[in-house]
Design a protein around this motif. Structure first.
Motif, PDB file in Angstrom:
ATOM      1  N   ILE A 114       0.833  -1.214   0.000  1.00 29.08           N
ATOM      2  CA  ILE A 114       0.000   0.000   0.000  1.00 29.08           C
ATOM      3  C   ILE A 114       0.858   1.250   0.000  1.00 29.08           C
ATOM      4  O   ILE A 114       0.368   2.348   0.298  1.00 29.08           O
ATOM      5  N   SER A 117      -0.440   4.163  -2.417  1.00 26.53           N
ATOM      6  CA  SER A 117      -1.665   4.798  -1.938  1.00 26.53           C
ATOM      7  C   SER A 117      -1.413   5.599  -0.669  1.00 26.53           C
ATOM      8  O   SER A 117      -1.925   6.707  -0.489  1.00 26.53           O
ATOM      9  N   GLU A 120       0.239   8.942  -1.378  1.00 26.37           N
ATOM     10  CA  GLU A 120      -0.696   9.953  -1.869  1.00 26.37           C
ATOM     11  C   GLU A 120      -1.487  10.580  -0.714  1.00 26.37           C
ATOM     12  O   GLU A 120      -1.725  11.790  -0.687  1.00 26.37           O
ATOM     13  N   SER A 126      -4.209  13.033  -2.135  1.00 27.59           N
ATOM     14  CA  SER A 126      -5.516  12.371  -2.114  1.00 27.59           C
ATOM     15  C   SER A 126      -6.085  12.455  -0.714  1.00 27.59           C
ATOM     16  O   SER A 126      -5.319  12.398   0.274  1.00 27.59           O
ATOM     17  N   GLY A 128      -8.432  10.321   0.208  1.00 30.12           N
ATOM     18  CA  GLY A 128      -8.956   9.000   0.502  1.00 30.12           C
ATOM     19  C   GLY A 128     -10.426   8.881   0.148  1.00 30.12           C
ATOM     20  O   GLY A 128     -10.932   9.542  -0.759  1.00 30.12           O
ATOM     21  N   ARG A 131     -13.803   2.771  -0.711  1.00 26.78           N
ATOM     22  CA  ARG A 131     -13.465   1.984  -1.895  1.00 26.78           C
ATOM     23  C   ARG A 131     -14.014   0.576  -1.719  1.00 26.78           C
ATOM     24  O   ARG A 131     -13.874  -0.034  -0.662  1.00 26.78           O
ATOM     25  N   PRO A 134     -10.934  -2.844  -3.317  1.00 26.66           N
ATOM     26  CA  PRO A 134      -9.782  -2.179  -3.959  1.00 26.66           C
ATOM     27  C   PRO A 134      -8.725  -3.155  -4.464  1.00 26.66           C
ATOM     28  O   PRO A 134      -7.986  -2.847  -5.389  1.00 26.66           O
ATOM     29  N   VAL A 147     -10.266   4.547   3.280  1.00 30.14           N
ATOM     30  CA  VAL A 147      -8.910   5.099   3.256  1.00 30.14           C
ATOM     31  C   VAL A 147      -8.996   6.550   3.695  1.00 30.14           C
ATOM     32  O   VAL A 147      -9.717   7.348   3.084  1.00 30.14           O
TER      33      VAL A 147
END
Length: 491
Positions: A114, A117, A120, A126, A128, A131, A134, A147
């Motif tokens: 991860i 992700s 980010e 991001s 989050g 999701r 995923p 997230v």
């Protein structure tokens, strides 16, 4: 399949009901699914807040870390979830919290990289979010993952939280809802099928019955009637059908009676004429008496011609060959001229005639020839059924838009039960008047009625046995009458 009304109605109703039920089922299923997802999302957000509080206040404190780890494991166990933390500080790195009983289920997710992700989230690229599956290509179980970043008191992102929760139970509940909706739809369709079959059968049955009766009508069975149940449109149709059947039955009876009467009326004079002619031919009747018997033959011939002409006139009127040629005519003058043609018969029977004409001139919009025909028929009937020395009255009255013409005789009158049939085709009016020896064909009043109908007007009759009969018909008025007042004459 769609050749009958029943099949068309059944398929149409079932298609509409099935479509509505499917639409309702899809809507309800979607609503339940959306509600489940919404509640799960709210639950995950509450868990995320609790985890964030534990991480900030206890996990990052070396002395309290053990307590924080127990809390995180408790949360994972309680909600059947897996908690993955990726800290910005490499000191902590990646931390995974799974209940011991669920390690096998979450083993695949625990090994997922991860880093990208998390980077980010930690960098702020991001924010989050929620999701669904995923990493579905790695793990088979359905998962809903939240997230989200974890921030300290100053707003710095210290960790990225990956909160995985098992959606197997939720999906099973949603599937159960869908199964229930499908089951209820099937039950509803079956019940609707029986209900619609019953209703359409009830609606189509009388129509099928009427169709069967019509087929039997074509074979001459005019005594059959449709069954009338209820007061709905189909019942009203059945009532109208029975009225039509009664009319057809009466018409068929009148037709048969007419054919028998006409056959008799034609056969009798033909037989008589043939007998007189053969007797003159073979000398049975001497030459000096030929003139007397020739007068009888001519009289019978005229009566036959009158009957045939009546049939032809009625046929032409009913077929529409007689077009109404409207014009402005003086009805008073037409009555006077028509009455003159009966002068000889009136004198012979010593009948008194009263004329009460509304104005010296009274104009109407009508076909002069056809209205003259009406007058001749009605005056002829009045003379025919008035005893010697009796009285006939002809009267016209003017109203705002109509002119009424009355023709009254002092004859024997007509029975009440016969009055509704006077204008029927083939009905012999003299049957009600019971004349002595002047037999008609039963066409005169029928022709009169149709001529008046063609003018868009009405004709009526009132009568009393032993007191006489009055016929009244209306015509459309054409302008104001000319002259002063009315005229009353006695002849």
């Amino acid at each position: 399949m769609f050749k009958t009304l029943f099949s068309k109605m059944l398929v149409t109703y079932l298609s509409v009901i099935l479509g509505l039920l499917l639409l309702l089922g899809i809507t309800i299923g979607s609503m339940f699914q959306s509600q489940y997802i919404f509640e799960k999302e709210q639950e995950l957000n509450r868990q995320a807040e609790q985890i964030a509080d534990t991480v900030i206040n206890r996990y990052m404190d070396d002395e309290k870390r053990a307590v924080a780890e127990r809390e995180l494991l408790t949360i994972a166990s309680k909600y059947d979830a897996m908690i993955v933390l990726r800290f910005a500080d490499d000191t902590y790195g990646k931390c995974v919290f799974i209940d011991e009983k669920s390690k096998d289920k979450w083993a695949g997710y625990a090994e997922v990289d991860i880093s990208a992700s998390a980077a980010e989230i930690l960098s702020g690229a991001s924010s989050g979010g929620l999701r669904e599956n995923p990493f579905g290509d790695i793990v088979d179980i359905p998962v809903l993952t939240l997230v989200t970043p974890i921030e300290d008191e100053t707003g710095n992102r210290v960790a990225a939280l990956f909160l995985h929760t098992d959606m197997s139970h939720v999906n099973a509940s949603i599937r159960q809802v869908w199964m229930d909706v499908v089951l209820y739809c099937c039950v509803a369709v079956i019940l609707a099928m029986f209900a619609v079959s019953y209703i359409t059968g009830k609606m189509a049955k009388p129509i099928v019955g009427m169709n069967s009766i019509v087929r039997r009508f074509s074979k001459g069975e005019f005594d059959l009637r449709a069954e009338v149940n209820g007061t709905d449109e189909v019942a009203q149709l059945a009532q109208s059908f029975n009225v039509m059947a009664n009319e057809l039955n009466a018409l068929e009876g009148a037709r048969r009676s007419f054919v028998a009467n006409v056959s008799h009326e034609l056969r009798s004079p033909l037989t008589s004429m043939r007998g007189f002619l053969e007797a003159m031919q073979d000398g049975t009747i001497p030459p000096e008496e030929h003139g007397k018997y020739l007068d009888i033959v001519v009289s019978e011939n005229k009566r036959m011609i009158k009957m045939v002409n009546g049939l032809l006139d009625l046929a032409r009127i009913e077929s529409g060959e007689y077009a109404v040629k409207r014009g402005n005519i003086d009805i008073n003058e037409l009555i006077a001229r028509t009455l003159i043609t009966f002068e000889a018969r009136i004198d012979t029977k010593k009948i008194n005639v009263d004329l009460e004409l509304g104005g010296e001139r009274l104009f109407v919009e009508a076909d002069a020839d056809q209205i003259a025909h009406v007058l001749r028929n009605l005056i002829d009937n009045a003379i025919k059924f008035t005893d010697e020395g009796g009285r006939i009255s002809l009267k016209t009255t003017a109203e705002k838009r109509l002119v009424k013409v009355f023709i009254t005789d002092s004859g024997t009158g007509i029975a009440k039960e016969d009055i509704p049939h006077l204008f029927d085709r083939f009905y012999k009016a003299e049957k009600a008047h019971t004349p002595c020896n002047d037999s008609g064909t039963g066409l005169g009043l029928s022709i009169v009625k149709r001529i008046v109908d063609q003018h868009g007007q009405t004709i009526s009759v009132t009568s009393e046995l032993g007191r006489g009969t009055t016929f009244c018909f209306t015509l459309k008025r054409a302008g104001d009458s000319q002259g002063k007042g009315s005229r009353t004459l006695t002849v």
